[in-house]
Structures are given as structure tokens and as C-alpha cells.
Design an enzyme around this catalytic site. Sequence first.
Site, PDB file in Angstrom:
ATOM      1  N   ASP B   6      58.104  99.441  72.341  1.00 35.56           N
ATOM      2  CA  ASP B   6      57.884  98.021  72.568  1.00 35.56           C
ATOM      3  C   ASP B   6      57.300  97.448  71.287  1.00 35.56           C
ATOM      4  OD1 ASP B   6      57.611  95.574  74.028  1.00 35.56           O
ATOM      5  OD2 ASP B   6      55.479  95.980  74.247  1.00 35.56           O
ATOM      6  N   SER B   7      57.324  96.114  71.174  1.00 40.02           N
ATOM      7  CA  SER B   7      56.732  95.470  70.001  1.00 40.02           C
ATOM      8  C   SER B   7      55.222  95.669  69.965  1.00 40.02           C
ATOM      9  CB  SER B   7      57.038  93.981  70.025  1.00 40.02           C
ATOM     10  OG  SER B   7      56.506  93.402  71.192  1.00 40.02           O
ATOM     11  N   TYR B  38      57.618  90.498  68.463  1.00 39.39           N
ATOM     12  CA  TYR B  38      59.032  90.415  68.078  1.00 39.39           C
ATOM     13  C   TYR B  38      59.665  89.095  68.546  1.00 39.39           C
ATOM     14  CZ  TYR B  38      59.343  95.527  67.075  1.00 39.39           C
ATOM     15  OH  TYR B  38      59.204  96.785  66.562  1.00 39.39           O
ATOM     16  N   GLY B  39      59.127  88.546  69.606  1.00 40.23           N
ATOM     17  CA  GLY B  39      59.791  87.423  70.286  1.00 40.23           C
ATOM     18  C   GLY B  39      59.908  86.149  69.487  1.00 40.23           C
ATOM     19  N   CYS B  69      60.898  96.623  75.456  1.00 38.00           N
ATOM     20  CA  CYS B  69      60.723  95.265  74.932  1.00 38.00           C
ATOM     21  C   CYS B  69      61.943  94.425  75.305  1.00 38.00           C
ATOM     22  CB  CYS B  69      60.588  95.371  73.414  1.00 38.00           C
ATOM     23  SG  CYS B  69      60.577  93.815  72.544  1.00 38.00           S
ATOM     24  N   ASN B  70      61.722  93.303  75.992  1.00 36.20           N
ATOM     25  CA  ASN B  70      62.832  92.436  76.384  1.00 36.20           C
ATOM     26  C   ASN B  70      63.559  91.850  75.195  1.00 36.20           C
ATOM     27  OD1 ASN B  70      63.437  91.267  79.313  1.00 36.20           O
ATOM     28  ND2 ASN B  70      61.400  92.167  79.277  1.00 36.20           N
ATOM     29  N   THR B  71      62.779  91.469  74.167  1.00 33.03           N
ATOM     30  CA  THR B  71      63.407  90.855  72.994  1.00 33.03           C
ATOM     31  C   THR B  71      64.357  91.855  72.340  1.00 33.03           C
ATOM     32  OG1 THR B  71      61.446  89.484  72.670  1.00 33.03           O
ATOM     33  CG2 THR B  71      62.933  89.710  70.806  1.00 33.03           C
ATOM     34  N   GLU B 148      47.620  88.526  75.633  1.00 35.50           N
ATOM     35  CA  GLU B 148      46.976  89.357  74.606  1.00 35.50           C
ATOM     36  C   GLU B 148      45.532  88.932  74.363  1.00 35.50           C
ATOM     37  OE1 GLU B 148      49.624  89.965  71.289  1.00 35.50           O
ATOM     38  OE2 GLU B 148      50.731  91.381  72.527  1.00 35.50           O
ATOM     39  N   CYS B 180      59.950  89.376  80.076  1.00 33.64           N
ATOM     40  CA  CYS B 180      59.072  89.804  78.977  1.00 33.64           C
ATOM     41  C   CYS B 180      58.047  90.738  79.598  1.00 33.64           C
ATOM     42  CB  CYS B 180      58.400  88.595  78.328  1.00 33.64           C
ATOM     43  SG  CYS B 180      57.163  89.022  77.088  1.00 33.64           S
ATOM     44  N   THR B 181      57.816  91.867  78.967  1.00 32.52           N
ATOM     45  CA  THR B 181      56.923  92.875  79.570  1.00 32.52           C
ATOM     46  C   THR B 181      55.484  92.386  79.736  1.00 32.52           C
ATOM     47  OG1 THR B 181      56.814  93.817  77.358  1.00 32.52           O
ATOM     48  CG2 THR B 181      58.129  94.996  78.984  1.00 32.52           C
ATOM     49  N   HIS B 182      55.129  91.301  79.055  1.00 31.80           N
ATOM     50  CA  HIS B 182      53.775  90.776  79.208  1.00 31.80           C
ATOM     51  C   HIS B 182      53.586  90.011  80.519  1.00 31.80           C
ATOM     52  CE1 HIS B 182      53.434  91.552  74.926  1.00 31.80           C
ATOM     53  NE2 HIS B 182      52.154  91.322  74.996  1.00 31.80           N
TER      54      HIS B 182
END
Lengths: 261, 261
Positions: B6-7, B38-39, B69-71, B148, B180-182
Site C-alpha cells: 500500500d502507499s 499515491y492518490g 492500495c486502491n489508487t 492520518e 480507498c483503504t483509509h
Amino acid sequence: MIGVFDSGVGGLTVVRALMEHLPGYDIVYFGDTARSPYGTKSPATVTRYALEDARRLLAEGARVIVMACNTASSLAPEVVRQTFGVPVFDVITPAVEAALAATRNLRIGVIGTRATVLSGIYETRLRQRAPGCRVYSAACPLLVSLVEEGWLRRPETAMITKKYLLPLKTRGIDTLILGCTHYPVLAEVIQRKVGRRVRLIDSADGLARQLADFIAGPAGKDLNLPQTGRHRFLFSDLTDHLAGIARRLIKGHLNLELVRT
Amino acid sequence: MIGVFDSGVGGLTVVRALMEHLPGYDIVYFGDTARSPYGTKSPATVTRYALEDARRLLAEGARVIVMACNTASSLAPEVVRQTFGVPVFDVITPAVEAALAATRNLRIGVIGTRATVLSGIYETRLRQRAPGCRVYSAACPLLVSLVEEGWLRRPETAMITKKYLLPLKTRGIDTLILGCTHYPVLAEVIQRKVGRRVRLIDSADGLARQLADFIAGPAGKDLNLPQTGRHRFLFSDLTDHLAGIARRLIKGHLNLELVRT
């Protein structure tokens, strides 16, 4: 050329001041947009990036390095100076001088990224020059994201700014250092939330004057900096969104060049 | 081993699901915190990073790559597959399947980073599987920063989430992909702002089940993945702040290892 680097586009506010104070001088800018932001990263990583950024500018013909990034300036100017042996200007020194010239009650606030605030650089430098002064710092990491989204006049930005500034306001500061190149574009909302009587200190102007004095002096003349009016803007990553913010920050058209890292 | 990248730290929500569905299997995680997020970056840069991340995991002994990572998943799974010739799992496919299983009115919302939304991947994949469905997307770049910062329950986060979701809500979606994983850690506020009747789709669980099925099948058995229960967590940058978020996401103690890029 005058080499200027930043983690991204924020340092363009510094370039704008340089263009005003040193018209005609050639400038090469590098924004490390492929790895931005720096303000959330560790001192070791930020220092490594600052060295790589300076090396790139020197390879492009820079003879003077301006660290337009507060995070890099708070951690790495000495190592950049010692590694490359060229004149290095950071954004901390002019902000410290301007803040000490402005304050009357010696209570100074500082806002910046988490890395800048954790470094304690502003406290150290302010107390070295004025041992009696009190320094209150607040990390405001979300302000960078809000600026990069272009949310300059949104109520959410005002709320978040107010939350960040409240602890500084209650300390009775009369001067506030905007310790991140992104913050000057939020000056209006910051002024409103911290109170009209607090003087906001932005490094760009002081830095440009400091550099202009240096260039006019003997060491600067020896460098024989070219004055063909050429401005180059290099970025390690480019998107349409970033290009739009860059043009807004520099208030004009820019020819943005993509370079590989 | 199962390699997951992931980023940054967001992909740990995927690791948690893998640990539940595939207990005992060895996992190596790489979070590219030195270059995150990354997004906000360009497709070319994200693709380059995805290739470098996959290469690192393979060097650490991974035989299967999970792009948490989705991006990266929206731009690079094909090129990673073709470059390395190993099984590659992305977070788009399970989310598309879960959304199509959940929707009744075929109106599906997608939220993600700017890069994910600009890629159009969810529209493309949903329409391939169900040509009649309508897909409404919204880029929500600030949500990553808010997570974050740990601002999960703040009123500003609720306001910003509401602003982002309003255009999707007015379209009458009955299903919303958290692209998005967040975002899963914001599920509560997202659910409140988009409305109780909208089903939220998170890839982590579906991805873990898809991977478990694969591992139980013939191609998976051939890989002979080790099951010593070893979990490694590698990051390209580490700060105390990041370590704190990582521990909260995985809900337990983690031994975080710093690796050089």
C-alpha cells in the site's frame, strides 16, 4: 542560476518574492511532487530528500540554493551546505529576524508541519537571538492538504484553522510565524482566527531581501549569476490539478517541466 | 509468503482481514510511507511505484501480490501481472462483485482518491458486469489526511464527509463503494452522512475471501505458501505518529521495520 526547491508547489510563493526582488535573475525551481509532502516524514528521510533536491538543482546549473521548504529548512540546511559547499539560504532565518523585529511582548507563535514543529528549530533560533522570548508552537498538518485542495474560503478550513490557533491565541502572542510555504495563501483566515492585533510573519519577502543583499555583496558578485530572465519550473510529478495550483500560486502562466527522479 | 503493499498504513485494514480469513499464513507487508500518498499523483508515477513495491515484496519472498492500495489497483494490476508473472490480487474486483450483489436499484456510488476517481476504473468494471447500472463517483482527497491525523470523530470530519457525499446522496444510490483503504475507519460517519439505507462496501473482506478461495484451489496449492504464522511489516519511512496509526489500524502490537528505498 538561483536554485529553489520545495517538497511541492508551496515554494512557488517564495519564487514569486524572488522575481519581485531580483527581476532578471535566472531561477530554476524544483518541486518534489512525486514524494510530497515532506512535513509528515521522518528527519532522516527529509534530509535525504533535501540532499537529492539540492544535487539536482546544482546539476541544472544552480550556484546558490534556496530551501523554500520549511520542513527541509528546519532539518537539513547545515548538511546541504557542508555536502555541496555552495551558499544555502533557508526560510527559517528570515522568519526569525522578522518575528523579533515585529514582536513587542516577546510572545511568538509558530505554526508549521508536524516535522517542523517536532524539530524545535524556531524555539531554538528565537531563544538564541532573544533569550527572554516565549515561543508557542502548533503543528497544523491539515492546512497543507486544504491548500492543495484549493479549499481557501470554505467554512471547514476556517473551523480547522480556528481549532489549531486557539491554544496560541490564549497564550497572548502578538506575532505568528507562518512556518510552512503553504500558509501565506491562508493569511486572511489565519488573521481572522488568531485576531487582528497579531502580526503574521511570512518568510518569502525577508528571504528575497536577504538573497538580494547577498547577491549585491562581494561574495554574491563573485558568483556572477546570469541575468537573462530565464525561469524554469521542474517537478518530479505533474497532474492537471497540481498545474492549476501552481499557476494560482505564481499568479501567471508557467511552463512546467516533468523530470524523472 | 503473501505480499501486500500500500502507499502507507491504510492497507493494514486489508492485512487484518487476511489474518482473519487465512490464519497461520505468512504475510509480508510493505507500506511506501516515504512517498505516500499515491492518490494525488499521476498515473505514470503511481504505476512506477506499484512496480517497485511489487518487486520489493517478491525480493522478500512473496509468491502472491495483494495490491491493498486502491489508487495502485485502479491503474497498475495488469502491468504488475505481466511484468512479474505471479498471481496479483487488487482491491477493485472484490468491491465490484460485492456492490453488484448488494444493489437493488443499480445506482452505485464510489468514493476514492482523485487518482482512483479520474481513472474511471469502477465505472468501467461495474458497467462491464452490469451494463444497466449507473455509477456516481466523488473524489474525497481530504478524507485520507483526516484519517492520518486521527480526526475520526471530529465535527470538521463530519462536515467535510457530508459535503463530499451530498452529490451521491441526491442521486439516490443504494450502495456505496469505499474505494480507498483509509475510508473503512470512517464507516460510521460515512454511514450517517450518506443515509442509513445505503449499503457500504469495503474491499478488505471480499478480497480476503477471494484470496482464501484461490489458495485452497489447485493453483494456490501449487504455490505451497508457508504457514508459520510469521507477519512482517516493512515501511519505507517511520515516525512515532505513523507507528501509532498503524497499531490502531491493526488493533494490536506490530513490529515495524524500516527499509531503504
